[in-house]
Motif scaffolding. Structure first.
Motif, short mmCIF file in Angstrom:
data_model
loop_
_atom_site.label_atom_id
_atom_site.label_comp_id
_atom_site.label_asym_id
_atom_site.label_seq_id
_atom_site.Cartn_x
_atom_site.Cartn_y
_atom_site.Cartn_z
N PHE A 4 10.29 -9.58 -61.88
CA PHE A 4 10.53 -8.50 -60.93
C PHE A 4 11.70 -7.66 -61.44
CE2 PHE A 4 8.75 -12.06 -58.46
CZ PHE A 4 7.58 -11.46 -58.08
N ASP A 5 11.41 -6.83 -62.43
CA ASP A 5 12.45 -5.97 -62.99
C ASP A 5 12.45 -4.61 -62.28
OD1 ASP A 5 10.08 -4.98 -63.93
OD2 ASP A 5 10.58 -5.17 -66.05
N LYS A 6 13.35 -3.76 -62.69
CA LYS A 6 13.52 -2.45 -62.06
C LYS A 6 12.22 -1.65 -62.10
CE LYS A 6 16.26 1.74 -62.39
NZ LYS A 6 17.36 2.44 -63.04
N GLU A 7 11.54 -1.68 -63.23
CA GLU A 7 10.30 -0.91 -63.37
C GLU A 7 9.22 -1.40 -62.40
OE1 GLU A 7 11.94 -2.23 -66.10
OE2 GLU A 7 12.89 -0.30 -66.55
N TYR A 8 9.18 -2.72 -62.17
CA TYR A 8 8.20 -3.29 -61.24
C TYR A 8 8.40 -2.70 -59.85
CZ TYR A 8 5.96 -6.67 -58.16
OH TYR A 8 5.20 -7.25 -57.19
N PHE A 9 9.64 -2.71 -59.36
CA PHE A 9 9.91 -2.21 -58.02
C PHE A 9 9.74 -0.70 -57.93
CE2 PHE A 9 12.17 -6.29 -57.77
CZ PHE A 9 11.56 -6.79 -56.64
N GLN A 10 10.07 0.01 -58.99
CA GLN A 10 9.89 1.46 -59.00
C GLN A 10 8.40 1.80 -58.92
OE1 GLN A 10 12.74 3.50 -59.03
NE2 GLN A 10 11.22 4.94 -58.30
N VAL A 20 13.06 4.76 -53.84
CA VAL A 20 14.11 3.75 -53.80
C VAL A 20 15.13 4.07 -54.88
CG1 VAL A 20 12.73 1.88 -52.83
CG2 VAL A 20 12.74 2.21 -55.27
N ASN A 21 16.40 3.82 -54.56
CA ASN A 21 17.44 4.06 -55.54
C ASN A 21 17.80 2.75 -56.24
OD1 ASN A 21 19.24 2.64 -53.84
ND2 ASN A 21 19.78 4.51 -52.74
N ASP A 22 18.68 2.83 -57.22
CA ASP A 22 19.04 1.65 -58.01
C ASP A 22 19.67 0.55 -57.15
OD1 ASP A 22 18.06 2.85 -60.25
OD2 ASP A 22 20.01 3.55 -60.99
N GLU A 23 20.46 0.93 -56.15
CA GLU A 23 21.09 -0.06 -55.28
C GLU A 23 20.04 -0.83 -54.47
OE1 GLU A 23 23.97 0.01 -51.39
OE2 GLU A 23 24.38 1.48 -52.97
N GLU A 24 19.05 -0.11 -53.96
CA GLU A 24 18.00 -0.76 -53.19
C GLU A 24 17.15 -1.68 -54.08
OE1 GLU A 24 17.15 2.61 -49.76
OE2 GLU A 24 16.34 2.92 -51.79
N ILE A 25 16.91 -1.25 -55.30
CA ILE A 25 16.17 -2.09 -56.24
C ILE A 25 16.95 -3.36 -56.55
CG2 ILE A 25 15.33 -2.23 -58.62
CD1 ILE A 25 14.44 0.68 -58.35
N ALA A 26 18.26 -3.23 -56.72
CA ALA A 26 19.08 -4.42 -56.99
C ALA A 26 19.02 -5.39 -55.81
CB ALA A 26 20.52 -3.99 -57.27
N ASP A 27 19.06 -4.87 -54.58
CA ASP A 27 18.95 -5.72 -53.40
C ASP A 27 17.59 -6.43 -53.36
OD1 ASP A 27 21.48 -5.03 -52.55
OD2 ASP A 27 20.79 -3.53 -51.10
N LEU A 28 16.52 -5.68 -53.67
CA LEU A 28 15.19 -6.28 -53.70
C LEU A 28 15.09 -7.37 -54.75
CD1 LEU A 28 12.95 -3.12 -53.26
CD2 LEU A 28 13.14 -5.04 -51.68
N GLN A 29 15.69 -7.16 -55.90
CA GLN A 29 15.66 -8.16 -56.96
C GLN A 29 16.35 -9.44 -56.51
OE1 GLN A 29 17.30 -5.58 -60.06
NE2 GLN A 29 15.45 -5.93 -61.28
N LYS A 30 17.49 -9.31 -55.83
CA LYS A 30 18.20 -10.49 -55.33
C LYS A 30 17.35 -11.24 -54.31
CE LYS A 30 22.79 -8.52 -55.98
NZ LYS A 30 23.94 -7.91 -55.29
N GLU A 31 16.72 -10.50 -53.40
CA GLU A 31 15.87 -11.14 -52.38
C GLU A 31 14.68 -11.84 -53.02
OE1 GLU A 31 14.82 -8.75 -48.97
OE2 GLU A 31 16.73 -7.67 -49.11
#
Length: 97
Positions: A4-10, A20-31
């Protein structure tokens, strides 16, 4: 297992028309890291000799009422106010991929 990398969520967000911005993607990655760890805990559960269940309850459901058909619209009546009808169904434009 899928990463689940940045590109996946984007790509996922773009597919459902969200920004979604980078901060939201980082939160999703942690979850998703937490969820992945929790899912891996299921692998440790001993299910040897346990029969799979088709229905989550062992007792039959007896409290549901019987459906009584009272008034049914014909297909023609149901579709007469639809803006667009194709093959006997209401046709709507595609919204999500």
């Amino acid at each position: 297992m899928e990463t689940f990398d940045k590109e996946y969520f984007q790509k996922l967000a773009n597919g459902i028309m969200l920004d979604v911005n980078d901060e939201e993607i980082a939160d999703l990655q942690k979850e998703f890291e937490v969820l992945t760890k929790q899912i891996h805990l299921f692998d440790k559960v001993d299910t040897e000799g346990v029969e799979p269940m088709v229905y989550p309850f062992e007792e039959p459901t007896t409290f549901l009422r019987e459906d009584v058909v009272e008034h049914v619209l014909s297909q023609e009546d149901a579709l007469k106010n639809a803006k667009s009808v194709k093959a006997g169904h209401v046709h709507v434009p595609k919204v999500v991929k």
